[in-house]
Design an enzyme around this catalytic site. Structure first.
Site, PDB file in Angstrom:
ATOM      1  N   HIS A   1       0.870  -1.184   0.000  1.00 28.86           N
ATOM      2  CA  HIS A   1       0.000   0.000   0.000  1.00 28.86           C
ATOM      3  C   HIS A   1       0.903   1.230   0.000  1.00 28.86           C
ATOM      4  CE1 HIS A   1      -3.297  -2.603   2.064  1.00 28.86           C
ATOM      5  NE2 HIS A   1      -3.352  -2.706   0.743  1.00 28.86           N
TER       6      HIS A   1
ATOM      7  N   GLU B   1       1.255   3.993   2.857  1.00 26.18           N
ATOM      8  CA  GLU B   1       1.613   3.568   4.212  1.00 26.18           C
ATOM      9  C   GLU B   1       3.137   3.575   4.343  1.00 26.18           C
ATOM     10  OE1 GLU B   1      -0.412  -0.143   4.622  1.00 26.18           O
ATOM     11  OE2 GLU B   1      -2.399   0.782   4.502  1.00 26.18           O
TER      12      GLU B   1
ATOM     13  N   HIS C   1       2.783  -2.763   7.130  1.00 23.78           N
ATOM     14  CA  HIS C   1       1.689  -1.881   6.709  1.00 23.78           C
ATOM     15  C   HIS C   1       1.578  -0.695   7.670  1.00 23.78           C
ATOM     16  CE1 HIS C   1      -0.637  -4.348   3.662  1.00 23.78           C
ATOM     17  NE2 HIS C   1       0.305  -5.189   4.067  1.00 23.78           N
TER      18      HIS C   1
ATOM     19  N   GLU D   1       0.899  -4.034  11.403  1.00 26.14           N
ATOM     20  CA  GLU D   1       0.209  -2.750  11.268  1.00 26.14           C
ATOM     21  C   GLU D   1       0.844  -1.750  12.223  1.00 26.14           C
ATOM     22  OE1 GLU D   1      -2.137  -1.987   9.202  1.00 26.14           O
ATOM     23  OE2 GLU D   1      -2.987  -3.881   8.487  1.00 26.14           O
TER      24      GLU D   1
END
Length: 831
Positions: free
Chosen positions: A392, A395, A488, A560
């Site tokens: 992504h 990010e 991420h 994350e």
């Protein structure tokens, strides 16, 4: 010597014009060294010599032949040893190498042909704030400006036509759109004109339009991901012609997420070029009157949300930047890899390759990091670790964690050397360079979220993830992959945490949770185990985490990291800096050593702690449902997936499917695949198997008749009222009544190194569950870390470090030369 060849060598022939031209041409590009005027006869002589045919020197061709021997034909594709002898191996294809040269420029990024790109190079210094940057504390009186728009405002910056979902990527070039770059910002009328000048047509920039609605107030519209009509989150733009001691207000008007970290105090990032050049001050958190709210306008399909903040610039006539998070561009990555390639030490154990080229033709780099093995057996014994980032593109926190990992693993630290001895690291530091370059938040130039298409068969449309998946598939064929982790960023939750996958194999029961728990103990002020989740949802089947797990990697994770900051320990209520994220890269290495320590004390302590934590979760679930704890079978048969909540907190739960222009291609490939797929013949069953199947069918029919009978109605209704996570216990209750005792005895009698069955916990729950609920407070037992808080609703206490022994591999860490046996041969992945 062959007579025919000897006859040909005696003949004098003149070189052919075309052949002479080609040899000159090839010599110019360095492919051949030696005589430039070589005839077909001499070419045959070279072939004869290469085949080992003795060829005595002849007077008639002595000049050319001796010259040929003194300057043998050489090709850059053939490998030569130190003596100049030809090795039979060919070099790897040139495209597998990332050619870096300290004297030459880096490969310029390739942009879609529709994008205009300014010629200026944007560079930011790295800087660590001397003081913690605290969250903004909302007062409740923050203004929520009503959106004015172009009708009452003045557009001062606007990109030309931007590719949306109605179009798709066709071609790319260095520098993007050819021709003269237009000046999109307004022209200043004089030195007194205080209109701000905006720009975002640089690498990773994102701003589509700026509208001046008041003297010092601007409305900003972000560009959606290219070839889509959504994913507005990442912003990064430049402002010039600033005024000091004036309060400006900026409002981003087309955000799409109903929740954001800006609601709990996250601040935007600002960068001043004057501060950077004069005071070495880099990116810092700035902004007041920050508010995130729903807009009074929408596009008819989905509501928009606004982010507004006020700012005072530090200097007059300054050039400043605003960003959602610390940028890390494709050029930044190339500069880092260039330094690694030019390092005489690091380049010995870090090999750079081209995994593939992206849709736009940008290189997707693959790093292989390991110390050279002494023997083939040592090389074969090494396990693999796969790390990826930036699938992504918006990010960028993933890149900072990756940089911290690479900084440590490429260092001369004893732990880093030990890790390189034990493992082979396969690292893809930027999976989606196209999206990073153009300033997308989530998608590639295919207009789709790559982290939902890891099962794709469209190699040409999704090359980055297709080649990554196949690289890992080949890796699994030759060695065990101990860990896969994809880095991420998260826009709605604080701290750093992992998403994993539940393993239903009792042999490795709860093993996938050990690494996250260890990581939380090593980084208690940043990493939250409480926020980790291990549920596999159907909408996440195409993610890298789930696909790699189904390929056989037990420890498969998505890491994350928040865009905001921490709620834990000493860093509570403060923003994360790049140094904080880079430290997580080190902690990943540190935890990897703890996870594979031959002394299995830490591993077993974490397993015991996880079992106790799971028991508390089951108690909590029962309490919510008002059920008793008297289970008919083992509590370990309860599906952990049903206990946990979903991972809907991630940024995109559902895939958009394939773009329209790729649907036909996918259908054609699927049809071809079906045509060549052989039908598998059903194996013949033995008489014993047929009898067993016949008995099973009869039992199912009898149970169905009993269930349909009036006297069985009460029992059937009771089953419907039972909670969903009892389905495993109910389906196996009849067999467990007969076989439970032998199974438990087998688990208890198993060697401690492999026994993970919770038989002791089962006995406690079945006999004393109500007493334990009354006597004990539910808590997270800290067998590994005595200072950890026992309240599950709270996170670890500040500065909590586990009371773990730090002596890993004592025979090698103190001095690697004293190791008698290679450490990789003594890795215990699981107890």
């Amino acid at each position: 010597m062959l007579p025919a060849l000897e006859t040909e060598l005696k003949q004098q022939t003149l070189p052919e014009a075309y052949e002479d031209f080609m040899y000159h041409h090839l010599q110019y590009y360095g492919y051949f060294k030696g005589p430039t005027c070589l005839s077909s006869t001499v070419h045959r002589q070279i072939e004869a010599v290469s085949r080992g045919i003795s060829c005595p020197s002849r007077p008639e061709n002595g000049n050319s032949y001796s010259l040929m021997l003194n300057s043998p034909l050489k090709s850059r594709q053939l490998l030569h040893d130190d003596l100049g002898e030809v090795n039979s191996r060919l070099r790897e294809p040139r495209d597998l190498f990332a050619f870096f040269s300290s004297s030459g420029p880096l490969q310029a990024p390739r942009w879609p042909i529709e994008c205009e790109v300014i010629k200026e190079n944007i560079h930011h210094i790295e800087w660590v704030p001397p003081q913690p940057e605290y969250f903004y504390q909302p007062t409740g009186n923050e203004k929520a400006p009503e959106i004015v728009g172009e009708e009452k405002g003045t557009v001062v910056y606007q990109l030309d036509s931007v590719p949306t979902e109605d179009s798709y990527f066709t071609s790319s070039r260095v520098g993007g759109k050819p021709g003269i770059i237009k000046e999109l910002a307004v022209t200043l009328q004089g030195p007194e004109d205080d209109t701000l000048l905006f720009e975002s047509r640089f690498e990773s920039g994102n701003l589509q339009k700026a509208t001046r609605v008041n003297t010092y107030e601007y409305e900003l519209t972000l560009r959606t991901d290219l070839y889509t009509n959504k994913h507005t989150q990442w912003f990064y733009f430049r402002i010039q012609n600033t005024r000091k001691d004036v309060t400006y207000r900026f409002t981003i008007v087309n955000l799409l997420k109903p929740k954001s970290l800006y609601t709990i105090g996250m601040k935007p990032l600002m960068y001043s070029q004057l501060d950077a050049s004069t005071h070495s001050i880099g990116w810092r958190r700035e902004g007041n009157e920050i508010r995130y709210y729903r807009s009074n306008t929408d596009d008819g399909q989905q509501p928009f949300y606004c982010l507004t903040w006020t700012i005072q610039f530090p200097h007059d006539q300054d050039t400043c930047f605003f960003a959602h998070f610390y940028p890390y561009t494709y050029t930044d990555l190339q500069c880092f890899l260039l330094s690694v390639a030019n390092s005489p030490v690091q380049s010995q154990f870090c090999k750079l390759r081209t995994l593939c080229r992206s849709l736009a033709g940008n290189i997707v780099y693959l790093l292989t990091i390991t110390n050279p093995a002494r023997t083939p057996q040592e090389a074969a014994a090494k396990k693999a670790v796969v790390l990826t980032a930036r699938v992504h593109p918006g990010e960028s926190n993933g890149s900072w964690i990756m940089k911290g990992f690479l900084d440590f693993i490429l260092s001369n630290s004893p732990d880093a050397q030990l890790l390189r001895d034990i493992f082979i690291f396969k690292v893809v530091p930027m999976l989606n360079p196209d999206g990073v370059i153009v300033g997308n938040y989530r998608c590639s130039l295919a207009g789709r979220d790559l982290n939902r298409h890891y099962k794709t068969i469209l190699k040409e449309s999704f090359p980055c993830i297709w080649h990554t998946r196949n690289m890992i598939k080949r890796l699994l064929e030759e060695r065990e992959v101990l860990l896969y982790c994809d880095f991420h960023g998260h826009s709605r939750k604080s701290n750093i945490f992992l998403y994993g996958c539940n393993n239903n194999d009792h042999k490795f029961w709860l093993h996938e949770r050990v690494f996250p728990l260890m990581l939380s103990k090593n980084a208690p002020d940043k990493f939250s185990f409480h926020s980790c989740n291990f549920k596999v949802q159907k909408c996440k089947e195409g993610t890298g985490r789930v696909v790699m797990w189904r390929m056989g990697i037990l420890n498969s994770y998505t890491m994350e990291s928040t865009f905001g900051g921490s709620t834990l320990g000493n860093k509570r209520d403060t923003h994360f800096t790049p140094e904080d994220l880079k430290s997580l890269g080190y902690h990943v290495c540190d935890t990897l050593l703890d996870f594979c320590d031959p002394d299995r004390t830490k591993f077993m302590q974490c397993l015991a702690e996880l079992k106790e934590l799971l028991q508390q979760e089951i108690h909590k679930k029962f309490k919510e449902l008002g059920q008793d704890m008297d289970l008919e079978g083992s509590w370990s048969d309860i599906s952990l997936t049903d206990i946990e909540s979903s991972t809907s907190g991630s940024d995109s739960s559902f895939s958009d499917g394939l773009p329209v222009h790729l649907l036909n291609t996918a259908d054609e490939l699927n049809q071809k695949k079906k045509m060549y797929k052989k039908k598998k013949r059903k194996p013949l069953q033995s008489r014993k198997q047929r009898n067993k199947q016949y008995q099973k069918s009869n039992l199912m029919q009898e149970s169905k008749l009993t269930e349909d009978a009036p006297e069985g109605a009460g029992f059937a209704s009771t089953l419907q009222k039972r909670p969903a996570f009892f389905k495993n216990s109910e389906n196996t209750s009849s067999s467990m009544m007969k076989n439970e005792k032998p199974r438990l005895n087998e688990l208890n009698g198993r060697d401690k190194g492999t026994s993970l069955g919770p038989s002791k916990m089962t006995t406690l729950i079945l006999t004393k569950n109500k007493e334990r609920m009354q006597r004990e407070k539910p808590g997270f037992t800290g067998s590994c870390s005595p200072k950890r808080n026992t309240n599950p609703s709270q996170e670890p206490a500040p500065d909590t470090k586990p009371n773990w022994s730090r002596n890993r591999y004592p025979a090698t860490k103190g001095g690697r030369t004293t190791a008698v046996v290679y450490p990789s041969l003594h890795i215990y992945t699981y107890p």
